[in-house]
Structure formats: C-alpha cells, structure tokens
Motif scaffolding. Sequence first.
Motif, mmCIF file in Angstrom:
data_model
loop_
_atom_site.group_PDB
_atom_site.id
_atom_site.type_symbol
_atom_site.label_atom_id
_atom_site.label_comp_id
_atom_site.label_asym_id
_atom_site.label_seq_id
_atom_site.Cartn_x
_atom_site.Cartn_y
_atom_site.Cartn_z
ATOM 1 N N ALA A 30 0.819 -1.223 0.000
ATOM 2 C CA ALA A 30 0.000 0.000 0.000
ATOM 3 C C ALA A 30 0.854 1.274 0.000
ATOM 4 N N PRO A 31 1.871 1.388 0.865
ATOM 5 C CA PRO A 31 2.684 2.606 0.817
ATOM 6 C C PRO A 31 3.407 2.805 -0.522
ATOM 7 N N VAL A 32 3.830 1.733 -1.145
ATOM 8 C CA VAL A 32 4.499 1.859 -2.448
ATOM 9 C C VAL A 32 3.506 2.330 -3.508
ATOM 10 N N VAL A 33 2.347 1.707 -3.546
ATOM 11 C CA VAL A 33 1.347 2.063 -4.555
ATOM 12 C C VAL A 33 0.872 3.504 -4.381
ATOM 13 N N PHE A 34 0.696 3.934 -3.149
ATOM 14 C CA PHE A 34 0.168 5.282 -2.909
ATOM 15 C C PHE A 34 1.230 6.378 -2.888
ATOM 16 N N HIS A 35 2.496 6.015 -2.996
ATOM 17 C CA HIS A 35 3.563 7.025 -2.998
ATOM 18 C C HIS A 35 4.504 6.844 -4.191
ATOM 19 N N THR A 36 3.927 6.713 -5.366
ATOM 20 C CA THR A 36 4.732 6.543 -6.574
ATOM 21 C C THR A 36 5.562 7.781 -6.884
ATOM 22 N N ASP A 37 5.116 8.929 -6.406
ATOM 23 C CA ASP A 37 5.851 10.167 -6.668
ATOM 24 C C ASP A 37 7.249 10.145 -6.051
ATOM 25 N N VAL A 38 7.424 9.418 -4.971
ATOM 26 C CA VAL A 38 8.719 9.325 -4.294
ATOM 27 C C VAL A 38 9.616 8.281 -4.964
ATOM 28 N N ILE A 39 9.007 7.302 -5.604
ATOM 29 C CA ILE A 39 9.749 6.154 -6.110
ATOM 30 C C ILE A 39 10.084 6.271 -7.601
ATOM 31 N N THR A 40 9.138 6.717 -8.394
ATOM 32 C CA THR A 40 9.318 6.718 -9.843
ATOM 33 C C THR A 40 9.779 8.076 -10.367
ATOM 34 N N VAL A 41 10.262 8.050 -11.587
ATOM 35 C CA VAL A 41 10.673 9.269 -12.273
ATOM 36 C C VAL A 41 9.708 9.471 -13.449
ATOM 37 N N ASN A 42 9.141 10.641 -13.532
ATOM 38 C CA ASN A 42 8.220 10.992 -14.621
ATOM 39 C C ASN A 42 6.987 10.102 -14.692
ATOM 40 N N LEU A 43 6.639 9.461 -13.596
ATOM 41 C CA LEU A 43 5.416 8.655 -13.552
ATOM 42 C C LEU A 43 4.740 8.926 -12.223
ATOM 43 N N LEU A 44 3.570 9.476 -12.293
ATOM 44 C CA LEU A 44 2.822 9.774 -11.078
ATOM 45 C C LEU A 44 1.447 9.143 -11.214
ATOM 46 N N ILE A 45 1.137 8.297 -10.277
ATOM 47 C CA ILE A 45 -0.199 7.713 -10.240
ATOM 48 C C ILE A 45 -0.988 8.499 -9.203
ATOM 49 N N ASP A 46 -2.092 9.101 -9.624
ATOM 50 C CA ASP A 46 -2.902 9.879 -8.693
ATOM 51 C C ASP A 46 -3.559 8.953 -7.669
ATOM 52 N N PRO A 47 -4.000 9.493 -6.531
ATOM 53 C CA PRO A 47 -4.569 8.655 -5.472
ATOM 54 C C PRO A 47 -5.756 7.802 -5.932
ATOM 55 N N TYR A 48 -6.563 8.330 -6.837
ATOM 56 C CA TYR A 48 -7.715 7.549 -7.325
ATOM 57 C C TYR A 48 -7.256 6.288 -8.046
ATOM 58 N N ASN A 49 -6.316 6.425 -8.974
ATOM 59 C CA ASN A 49 -5.831 5.260 -9.718
ATOM 60 C C ASN A 49 -5.008 4.314 -8.836
ATOM 61 N N ALA A 50 -4.277 4.874 -7.883
ATOM 62 C CA ALA A 50 -3.567 4.023 -6.917
ATOM 63 C C ALA A 50 -4.574 3.207 -6.123
ATOM 64 N N GLY A 51 -5.690 3.838 -5.765
ATOM 65 C CA GLY A 51 -6.762 3.127 -5.059
ATOM 66 C C GLY A 51 -7.372 2.019 -5.900
ATOM 67 N N ILE A 52 -7.489 2.258 -7.197
ATOM 68 C CA ILE A 52 -8.005 1.219 -8.104
ATOM 69 C C ILE A 52 -7.062 0.014 -8.095
ATOM 70 N N ILE A 53 -5.771 0.280 -8.144
ATOM 71 C CA ILE A 53 -4.782 -0.810 -8.121
ATOM 72 C C ILE A 53 -4.864 -1.570 -6.792
ATOM 73 N N MET A 54 -4.875 -0.845 -5.674
ATOM 74 C CA MET A 54 -4.957 -1.498 -4.370
ATOM 75 C C MET A 54 -6.272 -2.249 -4.219
ATOM 76 N N GLY A 55 -7.335 -1.678 -4.746
ATOM 77 C CA GLY A 55 -8.633 -2.352 -4.692
ATOM 78 C C GLY A 55 -8.591 -3.700 -5.386
ATOM 79 N N GLU A 56 -7.942 -3.750 -6.544
ATOM 80 C CA GLU A 56 -7.822 -5.013 -7.269
ATOM 81 C C GLU A 56 -6.957 -6.010 -6.503
ATOM 82 N N ILE A 57 -5.885 -5.517 -5.894
ATOM 83 C CA ILE A 57 -5.030 -6.395 -5.086
ATOM 84 C C ILE A 57 -5.836 -6.982 -3.933
#
Length: 161
Positions: A30-57
């Motif tokens: 969950a922390p990785v999925v919801f904090h992509t801004d800290v981990i990735t370069v030029n890729l930001l997943i907004d909280p809504y789409n991060a929630g969609i991913i976590m929801g599927e998990i």
Amino acid sequence: MKKNIYLDFAYFIILASTFGAVLVLGAVVAPVVFHTDVITVNLLIDPYNAGIIMGEIFHRFSYWIYFVAIYVIAYEAMAYKMGQRDAIGFASAFVVVCTSLLFSAIYVPKILSMQALGVEATQSDTFENIHIASEIDFKILALALIVLFIRRLLILRVPSK
C-alpha cells in the motif's frame, strides 16, 4: 484421540502465511502504490488510480481470506471435538473469521463499488470512513492471526492430561 500432524502443520502454515500477507499488503504494498511520486521518475499515479490498483489487489486477496475463514472454522471445530477447548484460541479464531468476512464480504466490495462511481465518490466522508474501518479491521485481523498462531502452538506443545 490421535492428532493429525499434517493438519496441524497446514494450519500453522496457513495462519503464518496469512499474517505475513496482511503485513506485506498493509506495510509494504500500500505505501508503495500510494507514494509513486517518491519512487518513480516521470510517472505519477494519482490517489484515485492508486486506489483502483490497491482495490484489485485486495479483491484478489479476498479469495484467500475466504479460504482462511473456512479453514479456521473447520480446524477449530475439529479441535473442539477432539477436546482441545481453549477460550483464548476460540476467541482469536472467532475474531479471525469475523474480521476476514468483514474485510472480504463487506469492506472490499463496498470500496470497489464506490470506486466504480468515480473520483467524487472516493472523496466523500462515507468512503473515508469505510476505508478507515477497513484498515482497522485489517490490523485486528493481523493481531488475531498472530494470537491464534501462538495459542495453538502452545496448546499443541503442552501434552493433554
């Protein structure tokens, strides 16, 4: 009364692996999925789409949680019939089953249905309250799993009189 070591071993493996999965999903995924801004370069997943991913998990994990609830019920019923009655074991098993079913049958479907309504639905107080309740439920599940694991291990180690 003969004990089946294979059922006991399987029970401990299921409890331990489920506890591990709950920890990994809650503390790592969950922390990785919801904090992509800290981990990735030029890729930001907004909280809504991060929630969609976590929801599927969590939706996929719910199938495992249903299995665990059924296995705990079956194992604890068998242990009860064999005379392995223990108030702490029974209480923690009850909590494991209840929190498992709450998470898989109530929280995950409700969160997914609200996500399907769009971003606005996920920004409501209702969604926030359901999300917080599901997090609390998940933490209680983790605690109940570890208590049940330890209690059953202690009961198994101590020979019956």
